[in-house]
Design a protein around this motif. Structure first.
Motif, PDB file in Angstrom:
ATOM      1  N   GLN A 164       1.042   3.012 -33.833  1.00  0.00           N
ATOM      2  CA  GLN A 164       0.831   1.688 -33.240  1.00  0.00           C
ATOM      3  C   GLN A 164       2.132   1.021 -32.815  1.00  0.00           C
ATOM      4  OE1 GLN A 164      -0.532   2.726 -36.109  1.00  0.00           O
ATOM      5  NE2 GLN A 164      -2.744   2.605 -35.858  1.00  0.00           N
ATOM      6  N   CYS A 223     -10.332   3.690 -31.877  1.00  0.00           N
ATOM      7  CA  CYS A 223      -9.146   4.333 -31.300  1.00  0.00           C
ATOM      8  C   CYS A 223      -9.473   4.966 -29.946  1.00  0.00           C
ATOM      9  CB  CYS A 223      -8.597   5.395 -32.257  1.00  0.00           C
ATOM     10  SG  CYS A 223      -7.796   4.718 -33.739  1.00  0.00           S
ATOM     11  N   GLY A 276      -3.890   6.133 -32.965  1.00  0.00           N
ATOM     12  CA  GLY A 276      -4.083   5.963 -34.400  1.00  0.00           C
ATOM     13  C   GLY A 276      -3.558   7.127 -35.220  1.00  0.00           C
ATOM     14  N   ASP A 308      -8.521   4.792 -36.827  1.00  0.00           N
ATOM     15  CA  ASP A 308      -7.567   4.430 -37.874  1.00  0.00           C
ATOM     16  C   ASP A 308      -7.988   3.070 -38.442  1.00  0.00           C
ATOM     17  OD1 ASP A 308      -5.414   3.584 -39.399  1.00  0.00           O
ATOM     18  OD2 ASP A 308      -3.895   4.296 -37.995  1.00  0.00           O
ATOM     19  N   CYS A 338      -5.690  -0.362 -38.503  1.00  0.00           N
ATOM     20  CA  CYS A 338      -5.205  -1.056 -37.313  1.00  0.00           C
ATOM     21  C   CYS A 338      -6.100  -2.241 -37.024  1.00  0.00           C
ATOM     22  CB  CYS A 338      -5.172  -0.109 -36.117  1.00  0.00           C
ATOM     23  SG  CYS A 338      -4.610  -0.891 -34.585  1.00  0.00           S
TER      24      CYS A 338
END
Length: 434
Positions: A235, A307, A318, A334, A337
């Motif tokens: 990220q 993602c 991710g 992910d 996030c």
């Protein structure tokens, strides 16, 4: 190694194992709370020196550019100098991942003579007591700092590596300042994936995760002479892009795309934090595992969930290890996030590069190549250039106040055979400058 041999190891989609880490041993003199290996004692069936040499040859054939020798603690292997020399003789950029406690000036000199290009040393806090508690041994902080200073004194580039956790999340900026003050070439912030002994730890919150990434972007602007990176946090490219920062990394999670890991026993996994085995180099050649593993082929497909729908999916995608650890699906989203928008800023138009400039860029170590390309193109635009030439490369390096390490093309150790004790013939390794 002939270029056609390296090219033959690529997948049909062009994925190449440019970066490989090898856990040379499970032995360790520390007992770190987050260790994915739960390292301590030697594994019963670790790759021998001869097997390690065969692995190095297969890595070179497969197109590997950089080899990280790690552990456990790699300096507990008596033949680590010889392994460094063997890998360097094949033209690989060899880096040591270490806790730093066993590094002395004499030890650094021997490793440099063998062909070591750099070291990553772990330091997790400004507080010696906190670091020692986390690393499981009194005196670990002071010994690690001595190791960092030994590398700097002997001219071996060193990266300070920190794992961010709830108890030290507020120290990230101060730790970068410490790394800069000690003369480190870079700083890497590792984001926890709860595997091994780390399953017992509490991770930072998604909000702290975002704050840590924003802090890295800010400190990179303060210390342009250093290379600041995030690990297990693809990220960072999203955060950096929104801030128009020069801090960028390789696009997306590298696992099975540009990177993999070899265990002490020869098992090949997508990364250290993904406990999924693609094969064993004792049973199949490394290049064959890289190309044909169904696991690796799956990881090369676009991810699912948020993602897969995200506007940054091509740049980020991710962390695959965190998707498995927290969501149970290596191809899923992910969960750590917090980003929700499907929009992203339009990318900057790329500039054309002259053939000579492209050739020189390929001699920049892969782990900073994307960043160098972006920085050079930005400077070229600012100066009104319409084509990137070697002159733009040099101008960018001078503006950053540092010299980017270059390395030559890989090749077999003809005329550079490893001598007993790990010495090499320097003529067998290319070390060309820009």
């Amino acid at each position: 190694m002939p270029a056609e041999m390296a090219a033959s190891a690529q997948t049909s989609d062009g994925f190449s194992p440019e970066l490989v880490s090898w856990n040379t041993t499970a032995r360790c003199n520390l007992r770190c709370a987050h260790c994915y290996l739960a390292a301590g004692r030697r594994a019963p069936d670790e790759l021998s020196f001869e097997e390690g040499c065969r692995l190095v040859e297969q890595l070179a054939e497969a197109g590997t550019e950089m080899l990280i020798l790690t552990g456990g603690e790699p300096l507990l292997r008596r033949d680590v100098d010889r392994l460094v020399a063997r890998a360097a003789a094949y033209g690989l950029l060899v880096v040591l991942g270490t806790n730093g406690t066993l590094l002395t000036p004499a030890r650094v000199r021997r490793l440099k003579a063998a062909g070591l290009s750099g070291a990553g040393i772990s330091l997790d806090s400004l507080s010696p007591e906190q670091h020692d508690r986390f690393r499981g041994a009194p005196g670990a902080w002071r010994a690690a700092l001595r190791g960092i200073r030994a590398c700097v004194a002997e001219g071996l580039p060193v990266l300070v590596q920190m794992t961010v956790l709830p108890w030290n999340a507020g120290e990230v900026e101060a730790m970068v300042e410490l790394a800069a003050a000690e003369g480190a070439a870079g700083f890497s912030l590792y984001f926890l994936v709860c595997t091994g002994r780390g399953e017992q730890l509490s991770d930072i919150t998604p909000a702290q995760y975002e704050q840590a990434l924003a802090t890295l972007v800010a400190v990179q602007a303060r210390f342009p002479q250093m290379m600041v990176r995030a690990r297990c946090a693809p990220q960072i490219v999203r955060v950096a892009a929104r801030s128009d920062s020069a801090l960028v990394g390789s696009a997306g999670c590298l696992a099975a795309r540009r990177y993999c890991r070899v265990s002490a026993e020869g098992e090949v996994t997508p990364c250290p934090y993904l406990p999924l085995v693609a094969g064993n180099v004792r049973e199949r050649p490394f290049g064959e595992i890289w190309r044909a593993s169904p696991l690796f082929q799956r990881l090369r497909l676009p991810p699912g969930g948020r993602c897969g729908a995200c506007g940054f999916r091509e740049l980020c995608g991710g962390c695959r290890a965190r998707a498995l650890a927290l969501g149970g699906d290596v191809a899923g989203e992910d969960p750590w996030c917090d980003y929700r928008s499907e929009e992203r800023p339009a990318p900057e138009a790329t500039l054309p590069w002259s053939a000579e400039a492209e050739a020189r860029l390929l001699r920049v170590p892969l782990f900073i190549r994307d960043r160098v390309r972006l920085a050079v193109e930005r400077q070229a635009r600012a100066s009104g250039s319409t084509v990137v030439t070697p002159a733009e490369l040099h101008a960018t390096f001078e503006s950053l106040g540092r010299r980017v390490p270059f390395h030559g093309h890989r090749g077999p150790p003809d005329g550079g055979a490893v001598r007993p004790g790990g010495d090499t013939n320097e003529e067998g390794r290319e070390r060309r400058g820009p």
